[in-house]
Design an enzyme around this catalytic site. Structure first.
Site, PDB file in Angstrom:
ATOM      1  N   ASP A  42       0.841  -1.205   0.000  1.00 56.64           N
ATOM      2  CA  ASP A  42       0.000   0.000   0.000  1.00 56.64           C
ATOM      3  C   ASP A  42       0.875   1.254   0.000  1.00 56.64           C
ATOM      4  O   ASP A  42       0.372   2.377  -0.095  1.00 56.64           O
ATOM      5  CB  ASP A  42      -1.012  -0.002   1.154  1.00 56.64           C
ATOM      6  N   ASP A  73      -1.057  -6.170   0.004  1.00 57.65           N
ATOM      7  CA  ASP A  73      -1.331  -5.461   1.263  1.00 57.65           C
ATOM      8  C   ASP A  73      -2.825  -5.278   1.458  1.00 57.65           C
ATOM      9  O   ASP A  73      -3.527  -4.844   0.540  1.00 57.65           O
ATOM     10  CB  ASP A  73      -0.674  -4.071   1.224  1.00 57.65           C
ATOM     11  N   LYS A 101      -1.076  -9.235   3.538  1.00 59.21           N
ATOM     12  CA  LYS A 101      -0.341  -8.662   4.685  1.00 59.21           C
ATOM     13  C   LYS A 101      -1.250  -7.716   5.463  1.00 59.21           C
ATOM     14  O   LYS A 101      -1.912  -6.856   4.872  1.00 59.21           O
ATOM     15  CB  LYS A 101       0.916  -7.938   4.187  1.00 59.21           C
ATOM     16  N   GLU A 146       9.218  -3.436  10.727  1.00 55.92           N
ATOM     17  CA  GLU A 146       9.656  -2.166  10.109  1.00 55.92           C
ATOM     18  C   GLU A 146      10.160  -1.197  11.171  1.00 55.92           C
ATOM     19  O   GLU A 146       9.475  -0.953  12.186  1.00 55.92           O
ATOM     20  CB  GLU A 146       8.467  -1.554   9.333  1.00 55.92           C
TER      21      GLU A 146
HETATM   22  O1  KIV Z   1       3.584  -1.059   1.641  1.00 55.28           O
HETATM   23  C1  KIV Z   1       4.777  -1.372   1.683  1.00 55.28           C
HETATM   24  O2  KIV Z   1       5.563  -1.115   0.777  1.00 55.28           O
HETATM   25  C2  KIV Z   1       5.242  -2.073   2.871  1.00 55.28           C
HETATM   26  C3  KIV Z   1       6.727  -2.280   3.010  1.00 55.28           C
HETATM   27  C4  KIV Z   1       7.349  -1.018   3.423  1.00 55.28           C
HETATM   28  C5  KIV Z   1       7.041  -3.395   3.927  1.00 55.28           C
HETATM   29  O3  KIV Z   1       4.467  -2.431   3.698  1.00 55.28           O
END
Ligand code: KIV
Length: 275
Positions: free
Chosen positions: A54, A93, A122, A191
């Site tokens: 995201d 995501d 995720k 993170e």
């Molecule tokens: O959205 C994204 O790119 C992420 C990464 C920073 C792990 O969640």
């Protein structure tokens, strides 16, 4: 496969292979991608995992946060990424506010898998999210958890800040990591946490821990693809490295990134946060 023809490329990455990589001590190299061209470059560079993140809200749409991203956005970009990649495992995501309860989480996750062609979803956070993770896993949706700096919590956190510093915060993070693993998560993204905290969590979990600003002791690393080649503008976090500076084109830069992750050359001390 035709008789007599040997497949030279390695087979597609599956969910069970991720745990096996950790057991074998083989580091996992992950990048984000949002379109077919970058997905193909990442795949050709032997990246193991492509995240349709995201972060696209920021790096593609030019927003200041990820909060406006929708399930439709991830589905749209997921389909494009699927056309470009063959070997890497694709994660989608779950955007902000799309997993307020287990049933809604399942309906949205099913779209990311069915329409967005992702193999895993995720979710950020623990607490009430743990129940969503368990619900998804029980219904055959592989889950990657995301703890530490969770960008969808930017309003509560008051900015993009290092998390897990100090005894109480690092203990809470450790417990959250154990909880998401117990709920069935197959992988954890950590993170912006001190590398010593990430190392202890990595040691305590059987599932792979993928770091971004979490130091070298993780089971793998992930970067936003544009950060890895110096496209992103503005303040650059210390964990970012531009692999295009030493590379001969984007494919070579991605190959260097994969090689640096697998050989423990990246991240170096200058890319880490202290406790
Ligand atoms: O959205 C994204 O790119 C992420 C990464 C920073 C792990 O969640």
């Amino acid at each position: 496969m035709y008789a007599g023809v040997t497949e030279t490329r390695s087979p597609p990455i599956t969910v069970p292979m991720l745990r096996q990589f950790k057991q074998d001590g083989r580091k996992i190299a992950a990048l984000t991608a949002y379109d077919a061209s970058f997905a193909k470059l990442a795949d050709d560079a032997d990246v193991d995992v492509i995240l349709v993140g995201d972060s696209l809200g920021m790096v593609i749409h030019g927003r200041r946060s990820t909060l406006s991203v929708t399930v439709d956005d991830i589905v749209y970009h997921g389909r494009a990424v699927a056309r470009g990649s063959r070997r890497a495992l694709r994660i989608g995501d779950m955007p902000f506010a799309t997993y307020p309860d287990p049933a809604t989480a399942f309906a949205n996750a099913a779209r990311l898998i069915g329409e967005g062609e992702c193999a895993m979803v995720k979710l950020e956070g623990a607490g009430p999210v743990v129940e969503c993770i368990r619900y998804l896993v029980d219904r055959e949706v592989p889950v990657c958890a995301h703890l530490g700096l969770t960008p969808q919590a930017v309003l509560r956190l008051g900015g993009y800040k290092v998390q897990g510093r100090g005894e109480a915060a690092s203990q809470a993070l450790h417990e959250a990591a154990l909880a998401v693993e117990a709920a069935g998560a197959e992988m954890l993204v950590l993170e912006c946490v001190p590398s010593a905290v990430a190392a202890r969590i990595r040691e305590a979990l059987a599932i792979p821990v993928i770091g971004i600003g979490a130091g070298a002791h993780c089971d793998g690393q992930i970067l936003v693809c544009y950060d890895a080649i110096g496209v992103s503008q503005g303040r650059r976090p210390c964990f970012v490295k531009n692999f295009l500076q030493e590379g001969d084109g984007v494919l070579d830069a991605f190959r260097r990134y994969v090689e640096a992750v697998r050989s423990d050359a990246f991240p170096a001390a200058e890319h880490e946060y202290g406790e």
